[in-house]
Scaffold this motif. Structure first.
Motif, PDB file in Angstrom:
ATOM      1  N   THR A  36      11.057  -4.108 -11.761  1.00  0.00           N
ATOM      2  CA  THR A  36      10.620  -4.033 -13.169  1.00  0.00           C
ATOM      3  C   THR A  36       9.247  -2.907 -12.714  1.00  0.00           C
ATOM      4  OG1 THR A  36      10.919  -6.429 -13.631  1.00  0.00           O
ATOM      5  CG2 THR A  36       9.108  -5.309 -14.748  1.00  0.00           C
ATOM      6  N   CYS A  38       7.274   0.839 -14.860  1.00  0.00           N
ATOM      7  CA  CYS A  38       7.352   1.717 -15.984  1.00  0.00           C
ATOM      8  C   CYS A  38       8.236   2.920 -15.565  1.00  0.00           C
ATOM      9  CB  CYS A  38       5.999   2.192 -16.327  1.00  0.00           C
ATOM     10  SG  CYS A  38       4.779   0.925 -16.751  1.00  0.00           S
ATOM     11  N   SER A  41      11.752   1.302 -16.185  1.00  0.00           N
ATOM     12  CA  SER A  41      12.079   1.289 -17.713  1.00  0.00           C
ATOM     13  C   SER A  41      12.459   2.440 -18.424  1.00  0.00           C
ATOM     14  CB  SER A  41      10.853   0.552 -18.461  1.00  0.00           C
ATOM     15  OG  SER A  41      10.623  -0.624 -17.866  1.00  0.00           O
ATOM     16  N   ILE A  42      11.375   3.648 -18.180  1.00  0.00           N
ATOM     17  CA  ILE A  42      11.599   4.973 -18.458  1.00  0.00           C
ATOM     18  C   ILE A  42      13.218   5.495 -18.304  1.00  0.00           C
ATOM     19  CG2 ILE A  42      10.971   7.374 -18.393  1.00  0.00           C
ATOM     20  CD1 ILE A  42       8.195   6.268 -17.999  1.00  0.00           C
ATOM     21  N   ILE A  58       9.993   0.928 -25.010  1.00  0.00           N
ATOM     22  CA  ILE A  58       9.497   0.361 -23.817  1.00  0.00           C
ATOM     23  C   ILE A  58       8.200  -0.379 -23.885  1.00  0.00           C
ATOM     24  CG2 ILE A  58       8.590   0.788 -21.436  1.00  0.00           C
ATOM     25  CD1 ILE A  58      10.259   3.342 -21.545  1.00  0.00           C
ATOM     26  N   PHE A  60       4.998  -2.728 -23.390  1.00  0.00           N
ATOM     27  CA  PHE A  60       4.209  -2.835 -22.328  1.00  0.00           C
ATOM     28  C   PHE A  60       2.999  -3.697 -22.413  1.00  0.00           C
ATOM     29  CE2 PHE A  60       3.067   1.074 -24.757  1.00  0.00           C
ATOM     30  CZ  PHE A  60       1.674   0.879 -24.612  1.00  0.00           C
ATOM     31  N   ARG A  97       3.734  -1.405 -28.313  1.00  0.00           N
ATOM     32  CA  ARG A  97       4.834  -0.224 -28.428  1.00  0.00           C
ATOM     33  C   ARG A  97       3.820   1.034 -28.791  1.00  0.00           C
ATOM     34  NH1 ARG A  97       8.517   2.328 -32.868  1.00  0.00           N
ATOM     35  NH2 ARG A  97       9.929   3.357 -31.411  1.00  0.00           N
ATOM     36  N   ILE A 160      -1.080  -1.172 -16.210  1.00  0.00           N
ATOM     37  CA  ILE A 160      -0.080  -1.123 -17.318  1.00  0.00           C
ATOM     38  C   ILE A 160       1.118  -1.902 -16.510  1.00  0.00           C
ATOM     39  CG2 ILE A 160       0.825   1.149 -16.779  1.00  0.00           C
ATOM     40  CD1 ILE A 160       1.506   1.027 -19.822  1.00  0.00           C
ATOM     41  N   THR A 161       1.715  -2.747 -17.199  1.00  0.00           N
ATOM     42  CA  THR A 161       3.095  -3.352 -16.763  1.00  0.00           C
ATOM     43  C   THR A 161       4.103  -2.928 -17.861  1.00  0.00           C
ATOM     44  OG1 THR A 161       1.943  -5.178 -15.544  1.00  0.00           O
ATOM     45  CG2 THR A 161       4.291  -5.542 -16.336  1.00  0.00           C
ATOM     46  N   CYS A 162       5.150  -2.328 -17.527  1.00  0.00           N
ATOM     47  CA  CYS A 162       6.276  -2.012 -18.534  1.00  0.00           C
ATOM     48  C   CYS A 162       7.261  -3.256 -18.470  1.00  0.00           C
ATOM     49  CB  CYS A 162       6.889  -0.493 -18.206  1.00  0.00           C
ATOM     50  SG  CYS A 162       5.673   0.790 -18.423  1.00  0.00           S
TER      51      CYS A 162
END
Length: 180
Positions: A36, A38, A41-42, A58, A60, A97, A160-162
């Motif tokens: 997990t 960013c 996720s991207i 995504i 976050f 978002r 930040i957590t995505c």
């Protein structure tokens, strides 16, 4: 004097963590193996191999400089049943978002509040001050677009957590089912 000491301390911590990462990469080839992140996720959102290929978002979580999650709040207006009367309701959530950057800014962005949604379609009530409070048990299955947007300066956050890419439920299905 304190700012010089803090800067030196910050740099010292950065240097040490960089050395740790470099050493770990050298002995175990651990580069980019977060399940997990960013970056992950991207990659998932843009990957042509995605199973359904329809994910659009995504979600976050942002963390303030005091290391606490930022809980966004917003107010909406809705109709009270079929009465023709309206009411104002409030929602809070740590899930966002990114909609768009404000013209001429690199760090000022408009964020939409996303509410966690259970398999039955309900949104848990106000969750608290911790992110996990918004995810009771294993009940959260999706996120609800609210259409409620806030504008934030990203310079005010330190991390930040995505989450994994999703397609949130449409804003047209957003209702808080308020009663008299």
């Amino acid at each position: 004097m304190n700012s010089i000491m803090n800067t030196e301390l910050d740099q010292c911590v950065c240097d040490i963590v960089q050395q740790i990462v470099d050493a770990q990469d050298e002995v175990a080839n651990n580069n980019n193996h977060c399940v997990t992140s960013c970056e992950k996720s991207i990659q998932q959102l843009l990957s042509p191999q995605t199973v359904n290929g329809t994910n659009t978002t995504i979600p976050f979580i942002l963390y303030c400089q005091d290391c606490k999650p930022f809980i966004g709040n917003g107010v909406f207006q809705d109709e009270l049943g079929m009465s023709g009367n309206t009411y104002f309701g409030c929602v809070e959530t740590p899930i966002f978002r990114a909609k768009k950057f404000i013209e001429g800014s690199d760090c000022c962005v408009k964020l939409e509040l996303l509410l966690p949604v259970t398999a039955g379609g309900s949104t848990p009530g106000p969750g608290g001050r911790d992110v996990c409070d918004y995810f009771p048990g294993n009940s959260i299955r999706n996120f609800q677009s609210t259409g409620i947007c806030i504008t934030v300066d990203l310079d005010c956050f330190c991390s930040i957590t995505c989450l994994a890419p999703i397609t949130p439920l449409p804003v047209s299905s957003f209702t808080m089912n308020e009663e008299d």
